[in-house]
Design a protein around this motif. Structure first.
Motif, mmCIF file in Angstrom:
data_model
loop_
_atom_site.group_PDB
_atom_site.id
_atom_site.type_symbol
_atom_site.label_atom_id
_atom_site.label_comp_id
_atom_site.label_asym_id
_atom_site.label_seq_id
_atom_site.Cartn_x
_atom_site.Cartn_y
_atom_site.Cartn_z
ATOM 1 N N ARG A 20 1.047 -0.999 -0.181
ATOM 2 C CA ARG A 20 0.260 0.082 0.275
ATOM 3 C C ARG A 20 0.848 1.102 0.059
ATOM 4 O O ARG A 20 1.822 1.497 0.902
ATOM 5 N N PRO A 21 0.397 1.807 -0.341
ATOM 6 C CA PRO A 21 1.579 3.797 -1.256
ATOM 7 C C PRO A 21 1.152 3.987 0.636
ATOM 8 O O PRO A 21 2.651 4.838 0.555
ATOM 9 N N ASP A 22 0.158 4.040 1.288
ATOM 10 C CA ASP A 22 -0.373 5.310 2.522
ATOM 11 C C ASP A 22 0.339 3.775 3.309
ATOM 12 O O ASP A 22 0.088 4.067 5.052
ATOM 13 N N THR A 23 1.337 2.749 3.704
ATOM 14 C CA THR A 23 1.980 1.629 4.683
ATOM 15 C C THR A 23 2.456 2.414 5.645
ATOM 16 O O THR A 23 3.582 2.855 5.392
ATOM 17 N N LYS A 24 1.648 1.521 6.596
ATOM 18 C CA LYS A 24 2.779 2.290 8.274
ATOM 19 C C LYS A 24 3.276 1.063 8.835
ATOM 20 O O LYS A 24 3.719 1.462 10.189
ATOM 21 N N ALA A 25 2.880 -0.179 8.509
ATOM 22 C CA ALA A 25 3.641 -1.728 8.686
ATOM 23 C C ALA A 25 4.782 -1.913 8.972
ATOM 24 O O ALA A 25 5.666 -1.373 7.863
ATOM 25 N N PRO A 26 5.424 -1.994 10.058
ATOM 26 C CA PRO A 26 6.894 -2.060 10.182
ATOM 27 C C PRO A 26 7.466 -2.791 9.021
ATOM 28 O O PRO A 26 7.474 -4.111 8.660
ATOM 29 N N GLY A 27 8.867 -2.779 8.025
ATOM 30 C CA GLY A 27 9.367 -2.740 7.594
ATOM 31 C C GLY A 27 8.655 -2.821 6.187
ATOM 32 O O GLY A 27 9.948 -2.504 4.961
ATOM 33 N N LEU A 28 7.478 -2.957 5.457
ATOM 34 C CA LEU A 28 7.282 -2.102 4.413
ATOM 35 C C LEU A 28 7.585 -1.600 3.411
ATOM 36 O O LEU A 28 7.734 -0.807 2.839
ATOM 37 N N GLU A 29 7.266 0.065 4.989
ATOM 38 C CA GLU A 29 7.593 1.625 4.049
ATOM 39 C C GLU A 29 9.079 1.364 3.595
ATOM 40 O O GLU A 29 8.993 1.571 2.599
ATOM 41 N N GLU A 30 10.198 0.203 4.226
ATOM 42 C CA GLU A 30 11.488 0.829 3.881
ATOM 43 C C GLU A 30 11.025 -0.141 2.061
ATOM 44 O O GLU A 30 12.015 -0.050 1.628
#
Length: 310
Positions: free
Chosen positions: A197-207
């Protein structure tokens, strides 16, 4: 998903990118979400499943990390079916434990090991996409949990066996069919579809959105990656076709045989024959694709002799 939002598959990232200290944040985020505790990776240890040659596309890939608590975490991605998968992950965990015991500190130095399996094949029956197993000891009559006492730094410490024994996580990627809401579901969605997701805040996925972008690879790396994806798609087609044809034939014959003879043994026997036919058909198609006898044996469970007769 637009071109700029095309992300590299996790199995390829483990093989090529996530071993780099600069990318530890992706792995740390995934493990933090899965294990439900904050993980900080200190280093990546040697692992056997990381061959990087042209024949390795059907092999498992794995990564073995040591975290800040000195625990060992084995993450494994398995694309193709393996008949004795649980036996092998048990062996891998036992091997990791014995490899990291210092001579002279046999029992006190045993490491806690987490085994994480990301599976793209059907391991068996079950409706969920995530399974967790660990050793616990319960009183037979009361159901209470056993606590053990050990001596550490001249002090008596009470611990639960779960703090000592390995833990196993099985992620059955293909069983995930939910709308991703929680960070864990977002991660499973990425493992299955490559979508973040473009707006993800999930740890690791943002990176991961910054570092696992397909178009950030150079041309040679993209070509190798595309071949890897093509091979997986062809292989999945072979598996699905052979499974469908073999099981359908076996079920039909078995059912007819069972009804005709009035015995349930006929159905079971026909299904078993269908399973064997499935493996033989799968092996024949894999041979036409140019797969090696060794890879086909791993894929189907047939012996070298059985494959060479085809």
């Amino acid at each position: 998903m637009g071109n700029k939002d095309r992300y590299i598959r996790f199995d390829w990232a483990i093989k090529r990118l996530l071993r780099n200290k600069a990318n530890f944040g992706v792995l740390e985020g995934f493990l933090t979400v899965l294990l439900n505790k904050e993980i900080h990776i200190l280093d990546i240890l040697e692992s056997e499943g990381n061959q990087q040659n042209e024949d390795d596309k059907f092999n498992r890939v794995d990564i073995k990390a040591r975290d800040r608590d000195d625990d060992i975490i084995i993450i494994e991605v398995q694309i193709t079916r393996e008949l004795y998968y649980l036996e092998r992950i048990l062996y891998d965990v036992a091997k990791a434990i014995t490899e990291h015991i210092e001579l002279g500190h046999i029992y006190s130095e045993v490491k806690k090991v987490y085994s994480v399996s990301i599976l793209y094949f059907d391991i068996g029956k079950g409706d969920d996409y995530l399974y967790h197993g660990q050793n616990i000891f319960t009183e037979v009559h009361t159901g209470d949990f056993l606590q053990v006492t050990s001596k550490e730094k001249n002090a008596l410490v009470r611990r639960l066996p779960a703090e000592i024994f390995p833990e196993y996580f099985l992620i059955r990627v293909n069983e995930f069919d939910k709308v991703a809401v929680t960070p864990l579901e977002e991660w499973i969605d990425y493992l299955k579809s490559g979508y973040i997701r473009p707006d993800t805040k999930a740890p690791g996925l943002e990176e991961a959105r910054r570092k696992l972008v397909y178009y950030n690879m150079d041309a040679a790396e993209r070509e190798a990656y595309d071949r890897h994806i093509d091979a997986i798609m062809i292989q999945n087609d072979v598996l699905n076709t052979a499974k469908l044809e073999g099981l359908t034939e076996g079920f039909t014959e078995g059912r007819a045989k069972g009804l005709a003879e009035g015995r349930t043994e006929g159905l079971a026997e026909g299904l078993a024959e269908g399973e064997m036919r499935e493996r033989i058909k799968m092996a024949g198609q894999a041979l036409k694709m140019g797969m090696s006898v060794e890879d086909i044996a791993k894929l189907t469970g047939l012996t070298r002799e059985e494959i060479e007769k085809l």
